[in-house]
Design a protein around this motif. Structure first.
Motif, PDB file in Angstrom:
ATOM      1  N   TYR A   1      -4.153  -7.276   2.970  1.00 10.87           N
ATOM      2  CA  TYR A   1      -4.724  -6.459   3.756  1.00 10.87           C
ATOM      3  C   TYR A   1      -4.648  -5.136   3.588  1.00 10.87           C
ATOM      4  O   TYR A   1      -3.394  -4.360   4.303  1.00 10.87           O
ATOM      5  CB  TYR A   1      -4.493  -7.455   5.060  1.00 10.87           C
ATOM      6  N   PRO A   2      -5.883  -4.238   4.133  1.00  9.54           N
ATOM      7  CA  PRO A   2      -5.590  -2.459   4.018  1.00  9.54           C
ATOM      8  C   PRO A   2      -5.021  -2.558   5.437  1.00  9.54           C
ATOM      9  O   PRO A   2      -6.826  -2.475   6.611  1.00  9.54           O
ATOM     10  CB  PRO A   2      -6.815  -2.479   3.351  1.00  9.54           C
ATOM     11  N   LYS A   3      -4.245  -2.495   5.801  1.00  9.61           N
ATOM     12  CA  LYS A   3      -3.724  -2.228   6.993  1.00  9.61           C
ATOM     13  C   LYS A   3      -4.556  -0.909   8.306  1.00  9.61           C
ATOM     14  O   LYS A   3      -4.953  -1.348   9.073  1.00  9.61           O
ATOM     15  CB  LYS A   3      -2.057  -2.007   6.815  1.00  9.61           C
TER      16      LYS A   3
ATOM     17  N   ASP B   1       0.482  -1.608   4.057  1.00  5.75           N
ATOM     18  CA  ASP B   1       0.965  -0.047   3.234  1.00  5.75           C
ATOM     19  C   ASP B   1       2.417  -0.137   2.416  1.00  5.75           C
ATOM     20  O   ASP B   1       2.304   0.676   1.885  1.00  5.75           O
ATOM     21  CB  ASP B   1       1.049   0.287   4.360  1.00  5.75           C
ATOM     22  N   ASN B   2       3.430  -0.909   2.923  1.00  4.23           N
ATOM     23  CA  ASN B   2       4.774  -0.766   2.645  1.00  4.23           C
ATOM     24  C   ASN B   2       4.421  -1.359   0.960  1.00  4.23           C
ATOM     25  O   ASN B   2       4.979  -1.172   0.026  1.00  4.23           O
ATOM     26  CB  ASN B   2       5.723  -1.693   3.250  1.00  4.23           C
TER      27      ASN B   2
ATOM     28  N   ILE C   1       4.376  -0.567  -5.107  1.00  5.31           N
ATOM     29  CA  ILE C   1       4.024   0.164  -6.310  1.00  5.31           C
ATOM     30  C   ILE C   1       4.325   1.022  -6.863  1.00  5.31           C
ATOM     31  O   ILE C   1       4.792   1.952  -7.602  1.00  5.31           O
ATOM     32  CB  ILE C   1       2.129  -0.717  -5.842  1.00  5.31           C
ATOM     33  N   VAL C   2       3.846   1.829  -5.747  1.00  5.14           N
ATOM     34  CA  VAL C   2       3.521   3.592  -6.523  1.00  5.14           C
ATOM     35  C   VAL C   2       5.214   4.858  -5.685  1.00  5.14           C
ATOM     36  O   VAL C   2       5.004   5.954  -7.009  1.00  5.14           O
ATOM     37  CB  VAL C   2       2.554   4.549  -5.527  1.00  5.14           C
TER      38      VAL C   2
ATOM     39  N   TYR D   1      -7.984  -0.477  -1.392  1.00  2.00           N
ATOM     40  CA  TYR D   1      -7.561   0.755  -0.872  1.00  2.00           C
ATOM     41  C   TYR D   1      -6.143   1.066  -1.531  1.00  2.00           C
ATOM     42  O   TYR D   1      -5.923   2.536  -1.040  1.00  2.00           O
ATOM     43  CB  TYR D   1      -6.930  -0.528   0.508  1.00  2.00           C
ATOM     44  N   ALA D   2      -5.652   0.710  -2.295  1.00  2.00           N
ATOM     45  CA  ALA D   2      -5.034   1.184  -3.391  1.00  2.00           C
ATOM     46  C   ALA D   2      -5.225   3.187  -3.853  1.00  2.00           C
ATOM     47  O   ALA D   2      -4.889   3.250  -3.518  1.00  2.00           O
ATOM     48  CB  ALA D   2      -4.510   0.087  -4.401  1.00  2.00           C
ATOM     49  N   ILE D   3      -6.540   2.422  -3.915  1.00  2.00           N
ATOM     50  CA  ILE D   3      -6.406   4.538  -4.802  1.00  2.00           C
ATOM     51  C   ILE D   3      -7.582   5.138  -3.887  1.00  2.00           C
ATOM     52  O   ILE D   3      -7.740   6.479  -3.926  1.00  2.00           O
ATOM     53  CB  ILE D   3      -7.810   3.615  -5.946  1.00  2.00           C
ATOM     54  N   CYS D   4      -7.997   4.030  -2.612  1.00  2.00           N
ATOM     55  CA  CYS D   4      -8.303   4.904  -1.565  1.00  2.00           C
ATOM     56  C   CYS D   4      -7.206   6.414  -1.237  1.00  2.00           C
ATOM     57  O   CYS D   4      -7.360   7.119  -0.610  1.00  2.00           O
ATOM     58  CB  CYS D   4      -9.052   4.561  -0.398  1.00  2.00           C
TER      59      CYS D   4
END
Length: 315
Positions: free
Chosen positions: A123-125, A158-159, A164-165, A199-202
């Motif tokens: 879920y995009p926190k 977010d975590n 991943i990053v 969400y990841a790319i944003c």
């Protein structure tokens, strides 16, 4: 000889990364290419889980490869490991496109989900910032009725992205022959995984150059007539969509089962990206009449976003 090279290669991984256990899946004989399983990838950020790395048959240290990070990794390659005996057939589709010289060569990193916390991970926190306190409370009360005793602090998207990053990607770039720039780094998934890819790319536009968002679950939770949660995603997007100069977005949806709730958001999403000057060159939002919310449906069309993201410049 190829198998011996792989064995020696993975022994070297073990020596360099003593805490990371990886091995070639025995099922790789049934896969088009090779899958390396990283067992319970060590992390300080989230609950450890397996990570699979798919390499095409042509993989060589003498080449450089684009990388696609995908959610729900246990559903991508082998139906014998999935909860519903269905798979995306990512290995077969990618191998065919690479063999036909339609796309740039790429590898796929499949991050497994943990079913009990998948929703909380994907879920995009930060979209909670666009909800009122009353709406947040009603969400958590509704979850409690379904025996989910959660608060905003339990949402771990977010975590999950940091995992991943900051942990997975550095390991992949160190271990495999990858192209490390954002133009060759992509993220993808379906349903909640579609939301998390958006969400990841944003959140990390300097890391990811493209997002594949299949059957994106715009309702966020159980579908209902209240558009508050979808609107929170759209409010977030309005502020966070990255530059169209060096980013690509692919969205799609079917019309059956859970996907029947998605067509109503088509025009809203299209307008958001049109207003940010996205065009058909870097944005798609496709409707697939009669298709449902399943790996069987997604495997039929996964070639479309692959060709969109990994298209060769001369094609």
């Amino acid at each position: 000889m190829r198998q011996l090279i792989l064995i020696l290669l993975f022994f070297s991984f073990s020596l360099v990364h003593g805490q990371i256990k990886c091995y070639v899946l025995p099922e790789s004989d049934m896969v088009d290419g090779t899958i390396i399983r990283i067992d319970s990838f060590p992390t300080k950020l989230i609950q450890p889980r397996n990570v699979d790395v798919w390499l095409p048959k042509s993989y060589s240290k003498d080449k450089k490869y684009s990388v696609l990070y995908m959610h729900d990794g246990q559903n991508l390659f082998d139906k014998n490991t999935t909860w519903n005996n269905q798979e995306w057939k990512v290995d077969e589709v990618a191998s065919k496109l690479i063999k036909e010289n339609v796309v740039k060569e790429f590898i796929v990193v499949g991050i497994h989900n943990i079913p009990q916390i998948r929703f909380l991970d994907l879920y995009p926190k930060k979209t909670f910032e666009y909800l009122s306190m009353n709406k947040k409370d009603s969400i958590f009360q509704s979850a409690k009725k379904r025996e989910m005793n959660i608060t905003e602090s339990n949402f771990n998207g977010d975590n999950y992205l940091k995992f991943i990053v900051e942990e997975v990607k550095p390991y992949i770039d160190e271990t495999y022959s990858t192209l490390k720039n954002k133009e060759d780094t992509f993220v993808g998934g379906s349903s909640m995984g579609g939301l998390m890819s958006m969400y990841a790319i944003c959140e990390y536009p300097e890391i990811f150059g493209g997002a594949i968002c299949i059957s994106t679950h715009w309702p966020g939770m159980l579908p209902n007539e209240d558009k508050t949660i979808p609107n929170s995603f759209f409010s977030y997007l309005e502020k966070k969509i990255p530059s169209p100069k060096n980013h690509k977005f692919y969205f799609d949806f079917g019309t059956e089962t859970l996907d029947q709730y998605y067509p109503q958001y088509e025009e809203t999403v299209n307008k958001l990206f049109k207003d940010k000057n996205y065009t058909s060159e870097n944005y798609k939002n496709l409707k697939f009449e009669g298709e449902n919310h399943s790996e069987t449906s997604w495997q039929k069309r996964i070639d479309i976003p692959f060709k969109f993201m990994f298209k060769k410049k001369n094609k």
